[in-house]
Enzyme design. Structure first.
Site, PDB file in Angstrom:
ATOM      1  N   GLU A 118      -1.375   3.306 -33.127  1.00 27.10           N
ATOM      2  CA  GLU A 118      -0.063   2.488 -33.548  1.00 27.10           C
ATOM      3  C   GLU A 118      -0.831   1.572 -34.350  1.00 27.10           C
ATOM      4  OE1 GLU A 118       2.088   3.400 -31.370  1.00 27.10           O
ATOM      5  OE2 GLU A 118       1.427   4.719 -29.812  1.00 27.10           O
ATOM      6  N   HIS A 121       0.290   3.408 -37.496  1.00 28.10           N
ATOM      7  CA  HIS A 121       2.055   3.283 -37.755  1.00 28.10           C
ATOM      8  C   HIS A 121       2.834   2.336 -38.040  1.00 28.10           C
ATOM      9  CE1 HIS A 121       2.028   6.503 -33.986  1.00 28.10           C
ATOM     10  NE2 HIS A 121       1.222   6.943 -35.438  1.00 28.10           N
ATOM     11  N   TYR A 125       4.552   1.433 -41.338  1.00 28.40           N
ATOM     12  CA  TYR A 125       6.386   0.733 -41.549  1.00 28.40           C
ATOM     13  C   TYR A 125       6.153  -0.562 -42.421  1.00 28.40           C
ATOM     14  CZ  TYR A 125       7.556   4.370 -38.492  1.00 28.40           C
ATOM     15  OH  TYR A 125       7.570   6.160 -37.672  1.00 28.40           O
TER      16      TYR A 125
HETATM   17 FE   LIG Z   1       3.098   6.180 -29.745  1.00 33.15          FE
HETATM   18 FE   LIG Z   2       3.510   5.044 -32.530  1.00 28.75          FE
END
Ligand SMILES: [Fe+2]
Ligand SMILES: [Fe+2]
Length: 360
Positions: A118, A121, A125
């Site tokens: 996470e 991620h 972003y």
């Molecule tokens: Fe996830």
């Molecule tokens: Fe994610």
């Protein structure tokens, strides 16, 4: 003189009694004998699936962005605004709720790995927004989307409400957080939180967002975004698969938790998620763009929601079929590229995980 009191249990069994079930309160430490080897295998598979943000080349995206129509540019600005906070919300719930209550050290190994993913991620972003929105004020606005953009705020509110499901007295404000899952009702609330994050947030909101990205990709646009998204997509599919494994395990151990009321709540939770995502679609698509509009997105989301319900062992709600063929094609193509490019870094067997039904 030795005590003759036989009512006191030996200390060893009271202080360190092993948990019987996955949701029994505590912090189990023992990995041998391993109670849930399938969670450990998921951890090992995730490790083989490592990627870094630096591997994603966003250069060609910048010139593509300049070619987009006003409607398409609006779609992209909303999309990145959603991406700005989505994974952080998931990471928070992972730490506050999932890690705490899934009482198995092998499952916690997986959750630690998921937390790292996470973070990647979020970093992806962040880098995307920095590249796509060079204007400082626009960037600040995108990061404040959970407060300022109604269609994103509604999705965030949905997440926050289910994060609060572990708060006592039906999540009433000021109520004490459930610290231990003692009762059947506590455990059902936990299951609703877990299912919400896996089926509705990672499994529906994110899948909605992926569809827009693959739609651009099917037209040869935003290659960098599509590349990173494909790796995020793979990770999210695995996060969901782990969460559903947890649900299956709890169902096997405590089948009485899965009553009609739970099925009802999960179904209406998914209905609500579909509606929230549709409001987002109306905002993104406006009057509609060639190949992408609110109605086709509705069919897609309903088909995804049905897949989630079926995976959870509940009946489908909509009976819709997916109209977006590019979801399948783009996914398989990118995976092929991924394997060609990184044969040694990525070792997970692909059977079953690239099929449309599974990843979808
Ligand atoms: Fe996830
Ligand atoms: Fe994610």
């Amino acid at each position: 003189m030795p005590s003759t009191d036989t009512t006191a249990a030996p200390a060893a069994t009271t202080a360190h009694a092993p948990a019987r079930n996955l949701l029994d309160p505590g912090f189990e430490l023992t990995l041998r004998p391993m109670r849930y080897p399938h969670f450990y295998e998921r951890y090992r598979d995730a490790i083989k699936n490592t990627w870094t943000v630096e591997e994603v080349d966003l250069h060609s995206d910048v010139s593509d962005l300049a070619k987009l129509s006003a409607g398409e540019q609006h779609m992209i600005s909303r999309l990145v605004a959603f991406f700005a906070t989505g994974d952080s919300i998931v990471a928070n719930n992972l730490v506050l709720t999932l890690y705490k209550h899934i009482n198995s050290p092998e499952a916690r190994l997986y959750l630690s790995r998921q937390l790292f993913e996470e973070a990647v991620h979020v970093q992806f972003y962040l880098t995307l927004l920095d590249t796509y929105l060079p204007d400082h004020d626009e960037r600040v606005e995108a990061f404040a989307a959970v407060e300022n953009i109604p269609s994103i705020r509604e999705k965030a509110q949905f997440c926050f409400r289910w994060m609060a499901a572990l708060e006592g007295a039906d999540g009433a404000e000021g109520a004490e957080r459930i610290d231990q899952l003692e009762s059947a009702s506590d455990r059902r609330r936990f299951l609703l939180n877990l299912i919400c994050f896996a089926a509705c947030i990672e499994g529906l909101f994110f899948y909605g967002a992926f569809a827009y990205v693959y739609w651009f990709r099917s037209r040869g646009l935003l290659h960098g975004l599509a590349t990173g998204t494909n790796w995020v997509f793979r990770d999210e599919s695995m996060h969901m698969a782990f969460a559903f494994d947890v649900v299956d395990t709890v169902r096997a151990e405590e089948p009485e938790l899965f009553d009609d009321a739970l099925e009802q709540e999960v179904t209406s939770m998914l209905e609500e998620a579909v509606e929230a995502e549709l409001q987002f679609a109306r905002d993104l698509c406006g009057e509609g763009l060639p190949g992408m509009n609110t109605e086709s997105m509705r069919a897609y989301l309903e088909a995804v929601a049905d897949q989630r319900l079926l995976r959870l062992g509940f009946p489908a709600r909509y009976g819709s079929s997916n109209p977006f063929s590019f979801m399948e094609l783009q996914n398989v193509q990118e995976l092929t590229n991924f394997f060609e490019r990184r044969p040694s870094a990525y070792q997970v067997a692909v059977e079953g995980s690239v099929s449309f039904d599974d990843d979808f």
